[in-house]
Scaffold this motif. Sequence first.
Motif, PDB file in Angstrom:
ATOM      1  N   LEU A 276      96.947  68.373  -6.855  1.00 44.09           N
ATOM      2  CA  LEU A 276      96.691  67.874  -5.502  1.00 44.09           C
ATOM      3  C   LEU A 276      96.448  66.365  -5.528  1.00 44.09           C
ATOM      4  O   LEU A 276      97.007  65.611  -4.716  1.00 44.09           O
ATOM      5  N   VAL A 279      99.755  64.347  -6.485  1.00 42.02           N
ATOM      6  CA  VAL A 279     100.733  64.277  -5.386  1.00 42.02           C
ATOM      7  C   VAL A 279     100.219  63.362  -4.282  1.00 42.02           C
ATOM      8  O   VAL A 279     100.979  62.555  -3.722  1.00 42.02           O
ATOM      9  N   ALA A 280      98.936  63.441  -3.950  1.00 40.75           N
ATOM     10  CA  ALA A 280      98.368  62.572  -2.915  1.00 40.75           C
ATOM     11  C   ALA A 280      98.523  61.105  -3.285  1.00 40.75           C
ATOM     12  O   ALA A 280      98.916  60.268  -2.452  1.00 40.75           O
ATOM     13  N   GLN A 281      98.228  60.778  -4.530  1.00 44.27           N
ATOM     14  CA  GLN A 281      98.353  59.390  -4.973  1.00 44.27           C
ATOM     15  C   GLN A 281      99.811  58.942  -4.958  1.00 44.27           C
ATOM     16  O   GLN A 281     100.121  57.816  -4.555  1.00 44.27           O
ATOM     17  N   LEU A 283     102.314  60.078  -3.080  1.00 43.89           N
ATOM     18  CA  LEU A 283     102.789  59.909  -1.711  1.00 43.89           C
ATOM     19  C   LEU A 283     102.292  58.618  -1.090  1.00 43.89           C
ATOM     20  O   LEU A 283     102.934  58.050  -0.190  1.00 43.89           O
ATOM     21  N   THR A 356      98.432  66.379   2.197  1.00 41.88           N
ATOM     22  CA  THR A 356      99.029  66.687   0.894  1.00 41.88           C
ATOM     23  C   THR A 356      99.310  68.177   0.779  1.00 41.88           C
ATOM     24  O   THR A 356     100.367  68.585   0.289  1.00 41.88           O
ATOM     25  N   ARG A 357      98.369  69.002   1.224  1.00 40.95           N
ATOM     26  CA  ARG A 357      98.596  70.453   1.209  1.00 40.95           C
ATOM     27  C   ARG A 357      99.806  70.818   2.062  1.00 40.95           C
ATOM     28  O   ARG A 357     100.614  71.673   1.684  1.00 40.95           O
ATOM     29  N   PHE A 359     102.388  68.944   2.720  1.00 38.69           N
ATOM     30  CA  PHE A 359     103.579  68.533   1.981  1.00 38.69           C
ATOM     31  C   PHE A 359     103.937  69.580   0.925  1.00 38.69           C
ATOM     32  O   PHE A 359     105.098  69.989   0.792  1.00 38.69           O
TER      33      PHE A 359
END
Length: 467
Positions: A276, A279-281, A283, A356-357, A359
């Motif tokens: 999580l 991916v957040a970083q 994006l 993020t979730r 996505f």
Amino acid sequence: MKWMQGMPAARADHFGRHAGWRGGLARWCWAVLVASQLAGCAIAPPQDAWIGASAQRACDNLPAAADRPACWAAAVVGSWTWRDFDRAMQAHFESPLQPGQLAAPCQAALVPPAAGPALTAQDRVDLCITAAFQALGGRGSLVKTSAADDADGQGTQATAAFGLGLQQRWPGQPVMVAFVTHGAAAQRAGVLPGDQLLAVDTTDLTPLATDAVIARFKGASGSLAQVRIQRGGVQRTLQISRAPVPAAGVAAQALGPGVVWLRVGLFADKAAAQMLAAVAQTLAEPPAPSGVPPPPGPALVLDLRGNAGGLLPPLLDAAALLVPAGTPLLQVVHRQGTDSFSSPAATTGRTGVDATRSFLRTARLVVLVDKRSANSVEALAAILRTHRAARLVGTSTAGINQVRQVSHVALDRAVVFPKGRLGVPGVPPWAPGGLQVDETTAAAAVGADPDDPALAAALRWLADQRR
């Protein structure tokens, strides 16, 4: 005494044999031990008690050498380590065991060789547990849990190595590969779990102690070793270039606006949280410039090549990030019945996390797999193909669907053995042939590299979906 009713029989019997002031002292010691265990303290009986060393020393002094193996075997089977091993196997092994079945091979395993070093009490316990697994067709292994003494042959930045783990053994027994570290030198050379290592360069490994075998794995970074192995009755020689052993983990990289490559090397503790965060970083960062036109987002390339599975709870947490709440995930079939797992409802509250979730659950999805993708990773790939229409790219998977039990039997020993079988509702069993991919590509080193055939195929397919 009612508090003794929950105590293992061996310990209760030991408690009851003491009388007078010695009995009072024993009772006080046992009370301290039980209280410390209930409180989570680290107080433990001496290692001598766990392995039955005192009884085995008495066997060493028997005048007739022919009587010693039977005596040693009785001492081993009477030790707490063995009783914990037997209790774990009787409760969790994938098929029922007969009384005394595990102990039957012990005496034969303790017949001393014509020449060789003397066995310690711990050696004899290890040999008997290993012999029990061999009698079960190799379904299980004994492993050390001490990081300082772990027989994994792993190196650091200063000392390069092969990056593989060995099954417990005694000099003269086969040197068997228990696992291969993802991305390490041994994996790149083609070593697989279950291979027998015969020689490194000109040194025959079978007569050596395990520490001496591991020493042959280590050397200067970039140094070459000719390693002779046996697989399926066929011998072959592999060239391994020693290198620092990488840590398996999570990595992510932007391949274009809203297009993420997510690599998971092993499902260990906190893997889902790491996914999580990664991916957040990614994006939030601009993608690195590339000569290859990126496909339109949102899209996710989940790279599971070389991932042999890991722990089941972290994998379930990771799967829950990728499928809608309430999605049936896994079934574990074991002797006591069937356990079913579904994706729980996601918690909400933080905008960035929720985005993020979203996505992860809605992006077009490609999953990269290969022959080293095994066990619960195969289940995850099947789940994503079934519930997210994910495209599988690479090569067919390993074809393994075991759930393994890890049980500690001593301060620095654990046994690993199959407990049950994995399944995905609505998906045919993938063992032994493995999951078949939607597009087959040549094997390559794992990484976010457009020259990687599997990644290139994934990007082409993603681009075609918007045309």
